[in-house]
Design a protein around this motif. Structure first.
Motif, mmCIF file in Angstrom:
data_model
loop_
_atom_site.group_PDB
_atom_site.id
_atom_site.type_symbol
_atom_site.label_atom_id
_atom_site.label_comp_id
_atom_site.label_asym_id
_atom_site.label_seq_id
_atom_site.Cartn_x
_atom_site.Cartn_y
_atom_site.Cartn_z
ATOM 1 N N TYR A 36 -6.525 -8.630 -0.042
ATOM 2 C CA TYR A 36 -5.113 -8.539 -0.364
ATOM 3 C C TYR A 36 -4.571 -7.223 0.175
ATOM 4 O O TYR A 36 -5.287 -6.232 0.278
ATOM 5 C CB TYR A 36 -4.889 -8.576 -1.883
ATOM 6 C CG TYR A 36 -4.969 -9.954 -2.478
ATOM 7 C CD1 TYR A 36 -6.200 -10.547 -2.742
ATOM 8 C CD2 TYR A 36 -3.807 -10.666 -2.779
ATOM 9 C CE1 TYR A 36 -6.269 -11.822 -3.283
ATOM 10 C CE2 TYR A 36 -3.878 -11.937 -3.323
ATOM 11 C CZ TYR A 36 -5.093 -12.508 -3.570
ATOM 12 O OH TYR A 36 -5.167 -13.773 -4.104
ATOM 13 N N GLN A 38 -1.307 -4.367 -0.265
ATOM 14 C CA GLN A 38 -0.211 -3.888 -1.098
ATOM 15 C C GLN A 38 0.574 -2.851 -0.321
ATOM 16 O O GLN A 38 0.087 -1.738 -0.097
ATOM 17 C CB GLN A 38 -0.732 -3.300 -2.410
ATOM 18 C CG GLN A 38 0.374 -2.883 -3.361
ATOM 19 C CD GLN A 38 -0.158 -2.271 -4.642
ATOM 20 O OE1 GLN A 38 -1.186 -1.613 -4.639
ATOM 21 N NE2 GLN A 38 0.521 -2.499 -5.754
ATOM 22 N N ASN A 41 5.072 0.378 -3.158
ATOM 23 C CA ASN A 41 5.983 -0.092 -4.206
ATOM 24 C C ASN A 41 6.166 -1.612 -4.233
ATOM 25 O O ASN A 41 7.235 -2.111 -4.590
ATOM 26 C CB ASN A 41 7.351 0.587 -4.076
ATOM 27 C CG ASN A 41 7.257 2.082 -4.255
ATOM 28 O OD1 ASN A 41 6.610 2.555 -5.181
ATOM 29 N ND2 ASN A 41 7.857 2.831 -3.359
ATOM 30 N N GLN A 42 5.134 -2.316 -3.843
ATOM 31 C CA GLN A 42 5.175 -3.776 -3.857
ATOM 32 C C GLN A 42 3.997 -4.320 -4.662
ATOM 33 O O GLN A 42 3.059 -3.583 -4.998
ATOM 34 C CB GLN A 42 5.082 -4.336 -2.432
ATOM 35 C CG GLN A 42 6.187 -3.895 -1.506
ATOM 36 C CD GLN A 42 7.507 -4.545 -1.840
ATOM 37 O OE1 GLN A 42 7.569 -5.712 -2.220
ATOM 38 N NE2 GLN A 42 8.587 -3.784 -1.708
ATOM 39 N N GLY A 43 4.059 -5.615 -4.935
ATOM 40 C CA GLY A 43 2.895 -6.283 -5.493
ATOM 41 C C GLY A 43 1.891 -6.578 -4.393
ATOM 42 O O GLY A 43 2.048 -6.146 -3.248
ATOM 43 N N LEU A 44 0.845 -7.291 -4.731
ATOM 44 C CA LEU A 44 -0.186 -7.623 -3.756
ATOM 45 C C LEU A 44 0.110 -8.973 -3.118
ATOM 46 O O LEU A 44 0.640 -9.871 -3.770
ATOM 47 C CB LEU A 44 -1.564 -7.705 -4.430
ATOM 48 C CG LEU A 44 -2.297 -6.396 -4.687
ATOM 49 C CD1 LEU A 44 -1.636 -5.594 -5.789
ATOM 50 C CD2 LEU A 44 -3.757 -6.681 -5.029
ATOM 51 N N GLU A 88 -2.207 -0.256 1.088
ATOM 52 C CA GLU A 88 -3.502 -0.234 0.424
ATOM 53 C C GLU A 88 -4.086 -1.649 0.486
ATOM 54 O O GLU A 88 -3.368 -2.634 0.274
ATOM 55 C CB GLU A 88 -3.379 0.240 -1.024
ATOM 56 C CG GLU A 88 -4.715 0.517 -1.667
ATOM 57 C CD GLU A 88 -4.634 1.427 -2.887
ATOM 58 O OE1 GLU A 88 -3.530 1.618 -3.419
ATOM 59 O OE2 GLU A 88 -5.700 1.939 -3.300
ATOM 60 N N PHE A 90 -7.093 -4.353 -0.708
ATOM 61 C CA PHE A 90 -8.018 -4.645 -1.792
ATOM 62 C C PHE A 90 -8.896 -5.835 -1.430
ATOM 63 O O PHE A 90 -8.396 -6.879 -0.998
ATOM 64 C CB PHE A 90 -7.266 -4.966 -3.085
ATOM 65 C CG PHE A 90 -6.556 -3.801 -3.690
ATOM 66 C CD1 PHE A 90 -5.247 -3.516 -3.362
ATOM 67 C CD2 PHE A 90 -7.198 -2.978 -4.614
ATOM 68 C CE1 PHE A 90 -4.578 -2.433 -3.918
ATOM 69 C CE2 PHE A 90 -6.545 -1.899 -5.181
ATOM 70 C CZ PHE A 90 -5.234 -1.630 -4.830
ATOM 71 N N ALA A 104 -11.915 -1.106 -5.541
ATOM 72 C CA ALA A 104 -11.024 -0.014 -5.944
ATOM 73 C C ALA A 104 -9.878 0.206 -4.964
ATOM 74 O O ALA A 104 -8.962 0.969 -5.257
ATOM 75 C CB ALA A 104 -11.813 1.276 -6.115
#
Lengths: 112, 114
Positions: A36, A38, A41-44, A88, A90, A104
């Protein structure tokens, strides 16, 4: 114990260079694996997933990942990154109870 | 287009207040989740629900409760907010049907407790 490990908390890379973000999972989790992304300032949102079949999985935005059962890895790659890939990332695995186990996270930092 | 909507993007609350975070999904998913995201710790599961009126504790349920009265809505409640609950909260939903397995996330609520 069930776990997903992302080996790097940050990966700096120059624009237009290739990148690999590493992910290893414990053998006790299922082999349903996900990456995923991100953005700030957003969701995944889902980049790609491996459920079965070909071990090379292609996702959105030019990313791909390779499932390697012997090394219990699911590394994410892109041949040429752009500034818009700053985010970021994940890695996650699904366990036998349909729960997601998360790494993480790895921050991809694009240097101009 | 599938959607998970969280009621607030940013919230500032005082210590001791009761705080409600709302999440609505329009995909008829059975499973809904609340996560907390803190730098360096990834996503930590607070609570999840696999059906209406059903709830299960995740990894860090202390100080939180949840409510799921309707399939599309999953609420996270901070009974008495504390400064250590300052964080980004993410709601997600998914259906466990293989082949369609994908978690959909809301935009997140950044909660600051002062």
């Amino acid at each position: 114990a069930q776990s997903v490990t992302q080996l790097d908390s940050q990966v700096p890379v120059f624009e237009e260079a290739p990148v690999e973000l590493r992910c290893n999972y414990s053998s006790s989790v299922s082999v349903y694996l996900f990456w995923y992304v991100q953005y700030p300032n957003q969701g995944l949102q889902l980049l790609l997933k491996y459920l079965s079949g070909s071990t090379l999985v292609k996702g959105i935005n030019g990313f791909e990942a390779e499932f390697n059962k012997s090394q219990t890895s699911f590394h994410l790659r892109k041949p040429s990154v752009h500034i818009s890939d700053t985010a970021e990332y994940f890695c996650a695995a699904m366990d036998s109870n349909y729960q997601l186990i998360w790494g993480a996270g790895t921050k991809l930092i694009i240097k101009p | 287009d599938v959607k998970v909507t969280q009621s607030s993007r940013y919230l500032v609350k005082r210590t001791g207040e009761k705080v409600f975070l709302e999440c609505v999904q329009d995909m008829d998913h059975e499973n809904m989740f609340w996560y907390r995201q803190d730098p360096g710790l990834g996503l930590r599961l607070i609570y999840f629900s696999y059906d209406v009126k059903m709830k299960e504790k995740g990894d860090i349920p202390e100080g939180y409760s949840v409510s799921r009265e309707k399939k599309e809505r999953f609420s996270l409640i901070l009974e008495s907010a504390s400064t250590n609950q300052t964080s980004m909260y993410l709601c997600a939903s998914w259906s466990p049907v293989l082949g369609y397995t994908e978690a959909f996330f809301g935009q997140g609520t950044r909660l600051t407790v002062v």
